[in-house]
Design a protein around this motif. Structure first.
Motif, PDB file in Angstrom:
ATOM      1  N   ARG A  61      -1.343  -6.980   5.986  1.00 15.60           N
ATOM      2  CA  ARG A  61      -1.592  -6.704   4.565  1.00 15.60           C
ATOM      3  C   ARG A  61      -1.904  -5.218   4.351  1.00 15.60           C
ATOM      4  O   ARG A  61      -1.387  -4.581   3.425  1.00 15.60           O
ATOM      5  N   LEU A  62      -2.734  -4.644   5.212  1.00 15.99           N
ATOM      6  CA  LEU A  62      -3.092  -3.234   5.109  1.00 15.99           C
ATOM      7  C   LEU A  62      -1.873  -2.337   5.335  1.00 15.99           C
ATOM      8  O   LEU A  62      -1.669  -1.364   4.605  1.00 15.99           O
ATOM      9  N   LEU A  63      -1.072  -2.656   6.327  1.00 16.68           N
ATOM     10  CA  LEU A  63       0.122  -1.853   6.605  1.00 16.68           C
ATOM     11  C   LEU A  63       1.086  -1.861   5.419  1.00 16.68           C
ATOM     12  O   LEU A  63       1.664  -0.823   5.071  1.00 16.68           O
ATOM     13  N   HIS A  64       1.240  -3.014   4.788  1.00 23.24           N
ATOM     14  CA  HIS A  64       2.110  -3.092   3.609  1.00 23.24           C
ATOM     15  C   HIS A  64       1.538  -2.260   2.466  1.00 23.24           C
ATOM     16  O   HIS A  64       2.282  -1.543   1.783  1.00 23.24           O
ATOM     17  N   ARG A  65       0.245  -2.332   2.283  1.00 27.39           N
ATOM     18  CA  ARG A  65      -0.374  -1.554   1.205  1.00 27.39           C
ATOM     19  C   ARG A  65      -0.212  -0.056   1.449  1.00 27.39           C
ATOM     20  O   ARG A  65       0.068   0.711   0.534  1.00 27.39           O
ATOM     21  N   ILE A  66      -0.383   0.374   2.680  1.00 30.19           N
ATOM     22  CA  ILE A  66      -0.175   1.788   3.026  1.00 30.19           C
ATOM     23  C   ILE A  66       1.253   2.196   2.681  1.00 30.19           C
ATOM     24  O   ILE A  66       1.482   3.244   2.060  1.00 30.19           O
ATOM     25  N   CYS A  67       2.214   1.374   3.073  1.00 26.40           N
ATOM     26  CA  CYS A  67       3.620   1.681   2.784  1.00 26.40           C
ATOM     27  C   CYS A  67       3.866   1.784   1.288  1.00 26.40           C
ATOM     28  O   CYS A  67       4.519   2.723   0.819  1.00 26.40           O
ATOM     29  N   ARG A  68       3.347   0.845   0.546  1.00 24.32           N
ATOM     30  CA  ARG A  68       3.574   0.797  -0.897  1.00 24.32           C
ATOM     31  C   ARG A  68       2.920   1.998  -1.608  1.00 24.32           C
ATOM     32  O   ARG A  68       3.555   2.682  -2.408  1.00 24.32           O
ATOM     33  N   VAL A  69       1.674   2.277  -1.285  1.00 23.09           N
ATOM     34  CA  VAL A  69       0.941   3.357  -1.954  1.00 23.09           C
ATOM     35  C   VAL A  69       1.527   4.719  -1.593  1.00 23.09           C
ATOM     36  O   VAL A  69       1.801   5.546  -2.470  1.00 23.09           O
ATOM     37  N   TYR A  70       1.751   4.946  -0.306  1.00 25.10           N
ATOM     38  CA  TYR A  70       2.250   6.259   0.106  1.00 25.10           C
ATOM     39  C   TYR A  70       3.719   6.455  -0.260  1.00 25.10           C
ATOM     40  O   TYR A  70       4.159   7.596  -0.414  1.00 25.10           O
ATOM     41  N   ALA A  71       4.463   5.383  -0.418  1.00 25.27           N
ATOM     42  CA  ALA A  71       5.836   5.513  -0.933  1.00 25.27           C
ATOM     43  C   ALA A  71       5.800   6.068  -2.347  1.00 25.27           C
ATOM     44  O   ALA A  71       6.614   6.925  -2.711  1.00 25.27           O
ATOM     45  N   GLY A  72       4.844   5.602  -3.141  1.00 25.67           N
ATOM     46  CA  GLY A  72       4.682   6.136  -4.493  1.00 25.67           C
ATOM     47  C   GLY A  72       4.292   7.602  -4.481  1.00 25.67           C
ATOM     48  O   GLY A  72       4.818   8.412  -5.255  1.00 25.67           O
ATOM     49  N   LEU A  73       3.387   7.961  -3.590  1.00 17.73           N
ATOM     50  CA  LEU A  73       2.979   9.359  -3.466  1.00 17.73           C
ATOM     51  C   LEU A  73       4.120  10.232  -2.944  1.00 17.73           C
ATOM     52  O   LEU A  73       4.159  11.437  -3.216  1.00 17.73           O
ATOM     53  N   GLY A  74       5.039   9.614  -2.221  1.00 18.26           N
ATOM     54  CA  GLY A  74       6.167  10.329  -1.640  1.00 18.26           C
ATOM     55  C   GLY A  74       7.108  10.945  -2.657  1.00 18.26           C
ATOM     56  O   GLY A  74       7.921  11.812  -2.317  1.00 18.26           O
ATOM     57  N   GLU A 123       3.956 -12.799   2.357  1.00 18.66           N
ATOM     58  CA  GLU A 123       3.793 -14.052   1.612  1.00 18.66           C
ATOM     59  C   GLU A 123       3.957 -15.253   2.535  1.00 18.66           C
ATOM     60  O   GLU A 123       3.217 -16.235   2.428  1.00 18.66           O
ATOM     61  N   GLN A 124       4.935 -15.189   3.443  1.00 19.05           N
ATOM     62  CA  GLN A 124       5.127 -16.298   4.382  1.00 19.05           C
ATOM     63  C   GLN A 124       3.916 -16.449   5.290  1.00 19.05           C
ATOM     64  O   GLN A 124       3.471 -17.564   5.555  1.00 19.05           O
ATOM     65  N   LEU A 125       3.402 -15.327   5.784  1.00 17.63           N
ATOM     66  CA  LEU A 125       2.269 -15.384   6.706  1.00 17.63           C
ATOM     67  C   LEU A 125       1.010 -15.891   6.015  1.00 17.63           C
ATOM     68  O   LEU A 125       0.279 -16.705   6.579  1.00 17.63           O
ATOM     69  N   THR A 126       0.753 -15.413   4.816  1.00 21.03           N
ATOM     70  CA  THR A 126      -0.453 -15.859   4.113  1.00 21.03           C
ATOM     71  C   THR A 126      -0.271 -17.245   3.504  1.00 21.03           C
ATOM     72  O   THR A 126      -1.253 -17.934   3.265  1.00 21.03           O
TER      73      THR A 126
END
Length: 167
Positions: A61-74, A123-126
């Protein structure tokens, strides 16, 4: 002004794109660890957290959030890149046009393939659904392609073949 823009462009690339490349690369193995934490024969409805994978679900979950947030900052990277290129007078150079095309391709892969597949796996994992190994393998492939494109852009930005700017 050119040096300031170039410095901001490089800092944005390091601060925004770096975390995405690392976190995206870590996501598939972390997801596989959650799947592996569920004992064989436990069934499709087995909770990965109850099977010992709670930390890994949080990691995923944290890794996905990092990807999503920093993609926006990118977004700052190409914006500052265009400003820098304009200030340097190199907007028409082949190395830059190639870099722009590769950056657009990397962004497209991130937006169309990496982030949505991360969301589906999360979503599958959770949701305690079974996850096929092929899904994490495809995500790893798209992530690798994304990272390869960024590495190529980085090399082009340093080497600048045919550039007359003195690199």
């Amino acid at each position: 002004m050119t040096k300031i823009l170039l410095s901001l462009h490089v800092l944005a690339a390091i601060i925004a794109v770096g975390p995405v490349t690392v976190a995206a690369s870590m996501f598939p193995p972390a997801a596989r660890r959650v799947v592996a934490a569920v004992p064989a024969g436990a069934g499709a409805g087995t909770d990965p957290a109850a099977a010992g994978g709670a930390g890994d679900v949080g990691t995923v979950r944290l890794l996905h959030r990092i990807c999503r947030v920093y993609a926006g900052l990118g977004i700052a990277v190409p914006v500052l890149g265009f400003a820098t290129a304009a200030a340097m007078g190199v907007l028409g150079d082949a190395w830059l046009i190639t870099s722009i095309a590769l950056t657009a391709a990397a962004a497209g892969i991130l937006i169309a393939f990496v982030l949505p597949r991360q969301e589906e796996l999360l979503e599958q994992l959770t949701g305690r659904e079974p996850v096929e190994h092929a899904r994490t393998a495809r995500l790893a492939m798209f992530t690798g392609l994304f990272n390869l494109l960024w590495a190529t852009v980085t090399v082009l930005m340093i080497v600048r073949p045919g550039s007359t700017t003195g690199a």
